[in-house]
Design a protein around this motif. Structure first.
Motif, PDB file in Angstrom:
ATOM      1  N   ARG A  86       0.832  -1.203   0.000  1.00 14.36           N
ATOM      2  CA  ARG A  86       0.000   0.000   0.000  1.00 14.36           C
ATOM      3  C   ARG A  86       0.871   1.258   0.000  1.00 14.36           C
ATOM      4  O   ARG A  86       0.588   2.223  -0.692  1.00 14.36           O
ATOM      5  CB  ARG A  86      -0.928   0.000   1.208  1.00 14.36           C
ATOM      6  CG  ARG A  86      -1.810   1.235   1.271  1.00 14.36           C
ATOM      7  CD  ARG A  86      -2.749   1.168   2.411  1.00 14.36           C
ATOM      8  NE  ARG A  86      -3.757   0.150   2.094  1.00 14.36           N
ATOM      9  CZ  ARG A  86      -4.659  -0.288   2.932  1.00 14.36           C
ATOM     10  NH1 ARG A  86      -4.693   0.167   4.156  1.00 14.36           N
ATOM     11  NH2 ARG A  86      -5.531  -1.206   2.573  1.00 14.36           N
ATOM     12  N   GLU A  87       1.957   1.222   0.762  1.00 15.18           N
ATOM     13  CA  GLU A  87       2.861   2.371   0.783  1.00 15.18           C
ATOM     14  C   GLU A  87       3.544   2.545  -0.579  1.00 15.18           C
ATOM     15  O   GLU A  87       3.693   3.649  -1.083  1.00 15.18           O
ATOM     16  CB  GLU A  87       3.920   2.209   1.872  1.00 15.18           C
ATOM     17  CG  GLU A  87       4.862   3.383   1.966  1.00 15.18           C
ATOM     18  CD  GLU A  87       5.935   3.192   3.023  1.00 15.18           C
ATOM     19  OE1 GLU A  87       6.882   3.995   3.022  1.00 15.18           O
ATOM     20  OE2 GLU A  87       5.834   2.249   3.830  1.00 15.18           O
ATOM     21  N   TRP A  88       3.950   1.433  -1.200  1.00 21.42           N
ATOM     22  CA  TRP A  88       4.563   1.500  -2.526  1.00 21.42           C
ATOM     23  C   TRP A  88       3.577   2.082  -3.541  1.00 21.42           C
ATOM     24  O   TRP A  88       3.939   2.932  -4.346  1.00 21.42           O
ATOM     25  CB  TRP A  88       5.030   0.113  -2.976  1.00 21.42           C
ATOM     26  CG  TRP A  88       5.765   0.146  -4.271  1.00 21.42           C
ATOM     27  CD1 TRP A  88       7.077   0.464  -4.450  1.00 21.42           C
ATOM     28  CD2 TRP A  88       5.235  -0.139  -5.571  1.00 21.42           C
ATOM     29  NE1 TRP A  88       7.388   0.397  -5.783  1.00 21.42           N
ATOM     30  CE2 TRP A  88       6.279   0.035  -6.496  1.00 21.42           C
ATOM     31  CE3 TRP A  88       3.979  -0.517  -6.031  1.00 21.42           C
ATOM     32  CZ2 TRP A  88       6.111  -0.170  -7.847  1.00 21.42           C
ATOM     33  CZ3 TRP A  88       3.812  -0.712  -7.395  1.00 21.42           C
ATOM     34  CH2 TRP A  88       4.868  -0.546  -8.282  1.00 21.42           C
ATOM     35  N   LEU A  89       2.320   1.653  -3.457  1.00 15.51           N
ATOM     36  CA  LEU A  89       1.305   2.192  -4.358  1.00 15.51           C
ATOM     37  C   LEU A  89       1.059   3.676  -4.112  1.00 15.51           C
ATOM     38  O   LEU A  89       0.812   4.431  -5.054  1.00 15.51           O
ATOM     39  CB  LEU A  89      -0.008   1.427  -4.205  1.00 15.51           C
ATOM     40  CG  LEU A  89      -0.190   0.209  -5.072  1.00 15.51           C
ATOM     41  CD1 LEU A  89      -1.540  -0.436  -4.797  1.00 15.51           C
ATOM     42  CD2 LEU A  89      -0.058   0.532  -6.531  1.00 15.51           C
ATOM     43  N   SER A  90       1.111   4.094  -2.874  1.00 14.76           N
ATOM     44  CA  SER A  90       0.899   5.518  -2.596  1.00 14.76           C
ATOM     45  C   SER A  90       2.024   6.364  -3.180  1.00 14.76           C
ATOM     46  O   SER A  90       1.812   7.521  -3.539  1.00 14.76           O
ATOM     47  CB  SER A  90       0.769   5.762  -1.095  1.00 14.76           C
ATOM     48  OG  SER A  90       2.018   5.619  -0.457  1.00 14.76           O
ATOM     49  N   ARG A  91       3.215   5.799  -3.314  1.00 11.29           N
ATOM     50  CA  ARG A  91       4.341   6.539  -3.879  1.00 11.29           C
ATOM     51  C   ARG A  91       4.372   6.468  -5.405  1.00 11.29           C
ATOM     52  O   ARG A  91       4.848   7.390  -6.056  1.00 11.29           O
ATOM     53  CB  ARG A  91       5.656   5.991  -3.342  1.00 11.29           C
ATOM     54  CG  ARG A  91       5.839   6.201  -1.874  1.00 11.29           C
ATOM     55  CD  ARG A  91       7.059   5.475  -1.387  1.00 11.29           C
ATOM     56  NE  ARG A  91       7.191   5.588   0.050  1.00 11.29           N
ATOM     57  CZ  ARG A  91       8.304   5.943   0.646  1.00 11.29           C
ATOM     58  NH1 ARG A  91       9.375   6.205  -0.051  1.00 11.29           N
ATOM     59  NH2 ARG A  91       8.337   6.029   1.943  1.00 11.29           N
ATOM     60  N   THR A  92       3.892   5.378  -5.971  1.00 14.19           N
ATOM     61  CA  THR A  92       4.033   5.181  -7.423  1.00 14.19           C
ATOM     62  C   THR A  92       2.716   4.952  -8.147  1.00 14.19           C
ATOM     63  O   THR A  92       2.707   4.802  -9.363  1.00 14.19           O
ATOM     64  CB  THR A  92       4.928   3.964  -7.702  1.00 14.19           C
ATOM     65  OG1 THR A  92       4.304   2.804  -7.153  1.00 14.19           O
ATOM     66  CG2 THR A  92       6.317   4.138  -7.129  1.00 14.19           C
ATOM     67  N   GLY A  93       1.615   4.929  -7.425  1.00 13.33           N
ATOM     68  CA  GLY A  93       0.336   4.533  -8.013  1.00 13.33           C
ATOM     69  C   GLY A  93      -0.161   5.420  -9.131  1.00 13.33           C
ATOM     70  O   GLY A  93      -0.899   4.965  -9.992  1.00 13.33           O
ATOM     71  N   LEU A  94       0.218   6.688  -9.169  1.00 14.18           N
ATOM     72  CA  LEU A  94      -0.250   7.581 -10.219  1.00 14.18           C
ATOM     73  C   LEU A  94       0.721   7.685 -11.390  1.00 14.18           C
ATOM     74  O   LEU A  94       0.463   8.422 -12.341  1.00 14.18           O
ATOM     75  CB  LEU A  94      -0.513   8.976  -9.641  1.00 14.18           C
ATOM     76  CG  LEU A  94      -1.612   9.038  -8.581  1.00 14.18           C
ATOM     77  CD1 LEU A  94      -1.733  10.443  -8.031  1.00 14.18           C
ATOM     78  CD2 LEU A  94      -2.933   8.569  -9.152  1.00 14.18           C
TER      79      LEU A  94
END
Length: 178
Positions: A86-94
């Motif tokens: 979830r943290e990785w997605l928050s940094r790279t999700g967009l």
């Protein structure tokens, strides 16, 4: 003042009980009614020209491959899950790549990024983060060059797929298992 509000409140309560105001309330919460959608142009003019050239080069390397546009980064790479996904997605999700060239199995083989005109600082930082993640993978990352529009496809093919296939690579041949 209290006496003036009671009839209005009782009237609203009776309307809710009888269901007379249900359509009006449904309209207020209905996403389609409040924001009527219309079709959008997915690819800009330069992207459409690039798509045609990339599709031709992909057909030379992977005849049954896929060319995908505007692909989110999290669909292209896998990361270990021992840290918070979830943290990785928050940094790279967009973060998205402009084009992903895949073989017939849907495995990404190359990524093409369209150049950004007049990079504002925020877009430049996002592009740097994207390049840093892609650089840690084994993917070929190429920036689109307008000169490739007049290319026959072979020069573009070598830029997109710089690594030669190994001797045991049979993915595009008819006798492949899957």
């Amino acid at each position: 003042m209290l006496n003036l509000q009671i009839p209005r409140t009782v009237g609203a309560w009776l309307s809710r009980l009888t269901g007379q105001d249900a359509p009006a309330r449904a309209e207020l919460t209905d996403t389609v009614m409040r924001w009527p959608p219309t079709p959008a142009r997915v690819l800009a003019s330069a992207e459409r020209h690039a798509h045609k050239c990339l599709a031709h080069a992909l057909a030379l390397e992977h005849p049954r491959g896929y060319l995908l546009a505007h692909v989110p980064l999290h669909k292209l790479v896998r990361v270990p899950r021992h840290n918070s996904y979830r943290e990785w997605l928050s940094r790279t999700g967009l973060l998205t790549v402009d084009f992903a060239l895949c073989d017939e199995h849907g495995v990404v083989r190359s990524v093409v990024l369209m150049p950004l005109n007049d990079d504002p600082l925020r877009q430049a930082r996002k592009r740097d983060r994207l390049l840093r993640v892609l650089g840690a993978t084994d993917l070929a990352v190429t920036s689109w060059d307008r000169a490739w529009q007049t290319d026959d496809g072979e020069r573009l093919r070598s830029a997109l797929f710089p690594k030669p296939r190994g001797a045991g690579y049979f993915a595009d041949t008819p006798h492949a298992a899957h």
